[in-house]
Write a protein that holds these residues in place. Structure first.
Motif, mmCIF file in Angstrom:
data_model
loop_
_atom_site.group_PDB
_atom_site.id
_atom_site.type_symbol
_atom_site.label_atom_id
_atom_site.label_comp_id
_atom_site.label_asym_id
_atom_site.label_seq_id
_atom_site.Cartn_x
_atom_site.Cartn_y
_atom_site.Cartn_z
ATOM 1 N N SER A 63 -16.872 -27.735 121.179
ATOM 2 C CA SER A 63 -16.632 -28.036 122.597
ATOM 3 C C SER A 63 -15.170 -27.814 122.941
ATOM 4 C CB SER A 63 -16.999 -29.497 122.895
ATOM 5 O OG SER A 63 -18.383 -29.706 122.758
ATOM 6 N N GLY A 64 -14.942 -27.323 124.158
ATOM 7 C CA GLY A 64 -13.567 -27.104 124.586
ATOM 8 C C GLY A 64 -13.508 -26.121 125.735
ATOM 9 N N PHE A 65 -12.301 -25.761 126.082
ATOM 10 C CA PHE A 65 -12.042 -24.817 127.170
ATOM 11 C C PHE A 65 -11.613 -23.510 126.513
ATOM 12 C CE2 PHE A 65 -11.640 -23.679 131.379
ATOM 13 C CZ PHE A 65 -10.361 -23.347 131.793
ATOM 14 N N TYR A 66 -12.374 -22.455 126.734
ATOM 15 C CA TYR A 66 -12.129 -21.169 126.090
ATOM 16 C C TYR A 66 -11.491 -20.216 127.089
ATOM 17 C CZ TYR A 66 -14.767 -22.745 122.087
ATOM 18 O OH TYR A 66 -15.176 -23.449 120.974
ATOM 19 N N LEU A 67 -10.388 -19.654 126.672
ATOM 20 C CA LEU A 67 -9.629 -18.763 127.541
ATOM 21 C C LEU A 67 -9.498 -17.398 126.899
ATOM 22 C CD1 LEU A 67 -6.893 -21.317 128.492
ATOM 23 C CD2 LEU A 67 -8.307 -20.139 130.155
ATOM 24 N N CYS A 68 -9.729 -16.382 127.701
ATOM 25 C CA CYS A 68 -9.508 -14.996 127.289
ATOM 26 C C CYS A 68 -8.232 -14.509 127.972
ATOM 27 C CB CYS A 68 -10.701 -14.148 127.694
ATOM 28 S SG CYS A 68 -10.572 -12.395 127.250
ATOM 29 N N ALA A 69 -7.483 -13.680 127.308
ATOM 30 C CA ALA A 69 -6.257 -13.135 127.884
ATOM 31 C C ALA A 69 -6.080 -11.690 127.428
ATOM 32 C CB ALA A 69 -5.046 -13.972 127.487
ATOM 33 N N TRP A 70 -5.311 -10.945 128.211
ATOM 34 C CA TRP A 70 -4.967 -9.582 127.808
ATOM 35 C C TRP A 70 -3.479 -9.371 127.993
ATOM 36 C CZ3 TRP A 70 -2.805 -5.549 130.636
ATOM 37 C CH2 TRP A 70 -2.707 -5.746 132.023
ATOM 38 N N SER A 71 -2.951 -8.424 127.261
ATOM 39 C CA SER A 71 -1.568 -8.009 127.464
ATOM 40 C C SER A 71 -1.485 -6.506 127.242
ATOM 41 C CB SER A 71 -0.615 -8.753 126.525
ATOM 42 O OG SER A 71 -0.716 -8.246 125.212
ATOM 43 N N PRO A 72 -0.477 -5.855 127.833
ATOM 44 C CA PRO A 72 -0.355 -4.404 127.671
ATOM 45 C C PRO A 72 0.162 -3.993 126.304
ATOM 46 C CG PRO A 72 1.382 -5.249 129.094
ATOM 47 C CD PRO A 72 0.487 -6.405 128.804
ATOM 48 N N GLY A 73 0.581 -4.956 125.502
ATOM 49 C CA GLY A 73 1.089 -4.637 124.174
ATOM 50 C C GLY A 73 1.113 -5.875 123.330
ATOM 51 N N GLY A 74 2.094 -5.962 122.452
ATOM 52 C CA GLY A 74 2.183 -7.093 121.543
ATOM 53 C C GLY A 74 2.840 -8.298 122.170
ATOM 54 N N ALA A 75 3.481 -9.094 121.341
ATOM 55 C CA ALA A 75 4.003 -10.387 121.793
ATOM 56 C C ALA A 75 5.248 -10.250 122.668
ATOM 57 C CB ALA A 75 4.308 -11.265 120.589
ATOM 58 N N SER A 76 5.758 -9.069 122.856
ATOM 59 C CA SER A 76 6.911 -8.893 123.742
ATOM 60 C C SER A 76 6.496 -8.752 125.195
ATOM 61 C CB SER A 76 7.728 -7.662 123.311
ATOM 62 O OG SER A 76 8.306 -7.865 122.035
ATOM 63 N N TYR A 77 5.197 -8.817 125.424
ATOM 64 C CA TYR A 77 4.684 -8.664 126.783
ATOM 65 C C TYR A 77 4.038 -9.967 127.248
ATOM 66 C CZ TYR A 77 5.188 -3.667 125.941
ATOM 67 O OH TYR A 77 5.678 -2.433 125.660
ATOM 68 N N GLU A 78 4.026 -10.164 128.556
ATOM 69 C CA GLU A 78 3.354 -11.346 129.080
ATOM 70 C C GLU A 78 1.852 -11.187 128.956
ATOM 71 O OE1 GLU A 78 5.274 -10.413 132.902
ATOM 72 O OE2 GLU A 78 3.349 -10.967 133.782
ATOM 73 N N GLN A 79 1.175 -12.325 128.905
ATOM 74 C CA GLN A 79 -0.277 -12.313 128.815
ATOM 75 C C GLN A 79 -0.872 -12.766 130.143
ATOM 76 O OE1 GLN A 79 -1.782 -14.377 125.339
ATOM 77 N NE2 GLN A 79 -0.534 -13.162 123.935
ATOM 78 N N TYR A 80 -2.021 -12.187 130.455
ATOM 79 C CA TYR A 80 -2.725 -12.493 131.698
ATOM 80 C C TYR A 80 -4.055 -13.147 131.329
ATOM 81 C CZ TYR A 80 0.660 -9.155 133.512
ATOM 82 O OH TYR A 80 1.821 -8.508 133.833
#
Lengths: 111, 113
Positions: B86-103
């Motif tokens: 149980s929990g809140f599941y979130l999907c995210a994308w970014s244009p690259g690795g960890a140097s980019y913001e996630q949406y």
């Protein structure tokens, strides 16, 4: 793995006051990011500060980064009721494809 | 512009039942994709991430699996749900690795009963 830790866990202030939240981390980073989450919603990116930057501004937001102390702060000036949310810092590991999020600061702005 | 979709928004499932959560991204190609879980009042726990079709990295050994059958589709699955899923599941994308913001997507609230 490293993790950003926010401080305080919860903060309640009056509308119009400034809100300051802090984040500490453990290892070297390329950048540090701050996100906001309204209750029951997805996170929204606020600001990214790179390891060679010391301060960054975006509207009413001011972020500082002190890599020698491995810490960052997020300042929200002239707070509004709409700023009520949880705020998270997120750090990368150099060369990694992922971010590590802290536990967040729950900010409440009282009208 | 880019958009990210997650469904369903809420889900109530009995223990032992299967799970399939879907996330799709529009308006970009070859994104990095991420699945997170968030317990009530807590931070985000990274579950899986993918840098390309068929490439899945698992962060936490658990009762879940992920797949990326298409460039902009990320699926989170379980064969048999546990109460602890149980929990809140979130999907995210970014244009690259960890140097980019996630949406982030809007999230799925899963309750296992």
């Amino acid at each position: 793995s490293q993790q950003g830790e926010e401080d305080p866990q919860a903060l309640s202030i009056q509308e119009g006051e400034n809100a300051t939240m802090n984040c500490s981390y453990k290892t070297s980073i390329n950048n540090l990011q701050w996100y906001r989450q309204n209750s029951g919603r997805g996170l929204v990116h606020l600001i990214l500060i790179r390891s060679n930057e010391r301060e960054k501004h975006s509207g009413r937001l001011r972020v500082t980064l002190d890599t020698s102390k491995k810490s960052s702060s997020l300042l929200i000036t002239a707070s509004r009721a709409a700023d009520t949310a949880s705020y998270f810092c997120a750090t990368d590991e150099q060369g990694a494809q992922k971010l590590v999020f802290g536990q967040g600061t729950r900010l409440t702005i009282n009208p | 512009s880019q958009t990210i979709h997650q469904w369903p928004a809420t889900l109530v499932q009995p223990v032992g039942s299967p799970l399939s959560l879907e996330c799709t991204v529009e308006g970009t190609s070859n994104p990095n994709l991420y699945w997170y879980r968030q317990a009530a009042g807590r931070g985000l726990q990274l579950l899986f991430y993918s840098v390309g079709i068929g490439q899945i990295s698992s962060e936490v050994p658990q009762n879940l699996s992920a797949s990326r059958p298409q460039d902009r589709q990320f699926i989170l699955s379980s064969k048999k749900l546990l109460l602890s899923d149980s929990g809140f599941y979130l999907c995210a994308w970014s244009p690259g690795g960890a140097s980019y913001e996630q949406y982030f997507g809007p999230g799925t609230r899963l309750t296992v009963t």
